[in-house]
Write a protein that holds these residues in place. Structure first.
Motif, mmCIF file in Angstrom:
data_model
loop_
_atom_site.group_PDB
_atom_site.id
_atom_site.type_symbol
_atom_site.label_atom_id
_atom_site.label_comp_id
_atom_site.label_asym_id
_atom_site.label_seq_id
_atom_site.Cartn_x
_atom_site.Cartn_y
_atom_site.Cartn_z
ATOM 1 N N HIS A 13 -1.006 5.363 6.361
ATOM 2 C CA HIS A 13 -1.447 6.676 6.840
ATOM 3 C C HIS A 13 -1.229 6.819 8.337
ATOM 4 O O HIS A 13 -0.775 7.876 8.812
ATOM 5 N N LEU A 34 -4.148 0.535 3.110
ATOM 6 C CA LEU A 34 -4.620 1.916 3.140
ATOM 7 C C LEU A 34 -4.484 2.518 4.534
ATOM 8 O O LEU A 34 -3.961 3.618 4.715
ATOM 9 N N ARG A 48 -9.788 14.637 1.378
ATOM 10 C CA ARG A 48 -9.087 15.007 0.155
ATOM 11 C C ARG A 48 -9.939 15.954 -0.681
ATOM 12 O O ARG A 48 -9.420 16.863 -1.328
ATOM 13 N N ALA A 71 -4.574 5.058 -2.741
ATOM 14 C CA ALA A 71 -4.215 3.839 -3.467
ATOM 15 C C ALA A 71 -3.806 2.736 -2.497
ATOM 16 O O ALA A 71 -3.158 2.990 -1.484
ATOM 17 N N GLU A 72 -4.207 1.519 -2.809
ATOM 18 C CA GLU A 72 -3.788 0.314 -2.084
ATOM 19 C C GLU A 72 -4.233 -0.891 -2.906
ATOM 20 O O GLU A 72 -5.076 -0.765 -3.801
ATOM 21 N N SER A 125 -4.091 11.174 -11.282
ATOM 22 C CA SER A 125 -4.248 10.186 -10.214
ATOM 23 C C SER A 125 -5.711 9.900 -9.901
ATOM 24 O O SER A 125 -6.074 8.772 -9.557
ATOM 25 N N ASN A 184 -1.124 8.940 -5.171
ATOM 26 C CA ASN A 184 -2.469 9.104 -4.624
ATOM 27 C C ASN A 184 -2.529 8.430 -3.248
ATOM 28 O O ASN A 184 -2.243 7.236 -3.146
ATOM 29 N N PRO A 185 -2.897 9.168 -2.203
ATOM 30 C CA PRO A 185 -2.922 8.572 -0.858
ATOM 31 C C PRO A 185 -4.031 7.560 -0.648
ATOM 32 O O PRO A 185 -4.057 6.877 0.373
ATOM 33 N N LEU A 192 -7.263 6.211 -10.156
ATOM 34 C CA LEU A 192 -7.898 5.520 -9.040
ATOM 35 C C LEU A 192 -9.286 5.037 -9.426
ATOM 36 O O LEU A 192 -9.687 3.918 -9.078
ATOM 37 N N GLY A 244 0.812 -1.207 0.000
ATOM 38 C CA GLY A 244 0.000 0.000 0.000
ATOM 39 C C GLY A 244 0.850 1.264 0.000
ATOM 40 O O GLY A 244 0.564 2.217 -0.741
ATOM 41 N N GLN A 291 0.916 3.994 -3.122
ATOM 42 C CA GLN A 291 0.586 5.401 -2.908
ATOM 43 C C GLN A 291 1.641 6.318 -3.497
ATOM 44 O O GLN A 291 1.330 7.390 -4.018
#
Length: 311
Positions: free
Chosen positions: A248, A244, A310, A76-77, A128, A73-74, A132, A64, A68
């Motif tokens: 974070h 994900l 976001r 993404a996983e 991105s 893109n935060p 996604l 993950g 990202q």
């Protein structure tokens, strides 16, 4: 907070999580005094399953974190992008051709994961957000294709296939030393790539100005993320949102530098999946819940929160 203090906290959390998983919801077994039936339960059932959960969770968290950075893109996983689904399709396809072959299932899962992320990367030039979105649509496609394969699969293999779809650690046939070796190698590779990943976070032009070959770096990330996703899916099926949530959380605790984020994610992902599997194993005992159900219940609210934030 000092970094050494933070790492001490992580190690304490790991030890506490392992002890909780050993005794959660069941009679406590003393590892140093276990004998007879208790020894069999401890050494042949609980510890192997904890090792599987720890390595699979760590691999998904590492994948993950890489995705990202790779996609910028935060959100993404592997699960959201459909890579876990495409790996499952590859594994089930291999199962149809060569039943009960763990090695070929791993190869099929790797090929499926590589195809899935390659298709997603084809949308990179659209940005991105659309990339996604393409991953989410492809995830639905892989789910439909997987349902078709299940309809064609012999009944004797349906149990294992359904376990993959929902995420289940009780049917893993991969050797634990192989999983531990994969976890260690992935962590070492991430450590050597950490400075390049930090530069790539600032943008491709900045990374190229620092002498980093961005195309080669992206290819390496693609290969690594696909490989660890394939191993994780082959071992435990489709387990979503670990990749994900954990990266974070580790960024909040340790900052954005990958030399701290990646090892912390490898450990944190393992802790999360160990606890989730222990809850899934005991909450409706003697029956078991698929661990993928619990991780989805945790991950979906986090995903929606990150999406709203976001926006």
């Amino acid at each position: 907070m000092n970094q050494s203090v933070k790492w001490t906290m992580v190690l304490v959390m790991l030890i506490v999580a392992a002890l909780l998983c050993l005794g959660l919801g069941e009679q406590w077994i003393n590892p140093f005094a276990a004998n007879g039936q208790d020894a069999v339960i401890l050494w042949e059932l609980r510890w192997p399953r904890l090792f599987i959960a720890f390595t699979v969770g760590g691999l998904l968290a590492l994948a993950g974190a890489w995705f990202q950075v790779l996609l910028g893109n935060p959100l993404a996983e592997p699960y959201v992008l459909g890579v876990a689904g495409s790996a499952s399709v590859g594994a089930v396809t291999a199962l149809m051709i060569y039943p009960e072959s763990a090695l070929l299932m791993s190869v099929g899962a790797f090929v499926g994961a590589w195809i899935g992320i390659s298709i997603v990367m084809a949308f990179a030039h659209l940005g991105s957000g659309r990339m996604l979105l393409a991953g989410v649509v492809l995830a639905a496609f892989w789910s439909a294709l997987l349902a078709l394969l299940l309809a064609l699969l012999p009944r004797s293999e349906l149990g294992l296939a359904f376990a993959w779809m929902m995420g289940d650690l009780s049917h893993s046939d991969l050797p634990i030393p192989l999983l531990l070796l994969t976890w260690g190698l992935a962590l070492v590779c991430g450590f050597f790539l950490s400075r390049s990943l930090d530069a790539l976070l600032l943008g491709e032009r900045h990374a190229e100005a620092l002498g980093i070959e961005v195309k080669r770096l992206r290819n390496r990330l693609l290969l690594l993320a696909s490989a660890v996703t394939a191993i994780a899916v082959t071992a435990a099926g489709t387990i979503g949102f670990v990749g994900l949530v954990i990266p974070h959380l580790m960024r909040l605790l340790f900052g954005s530098l990958h030399r701290a984020v990646l090892p912390a994610s490898a450990i944190g992902g393992g802790i999360l999946l160990m606890l989730a599997d222990s809850v899934a194993r005991t909450i409706v005992a003697p029956s078991e819940l698929p661990v993928g159900v619990l991780t989805a219940m945790i991950g979906v609210p986090v995903f929606l929160f990150l999406l709203l934030r976001r926006s």
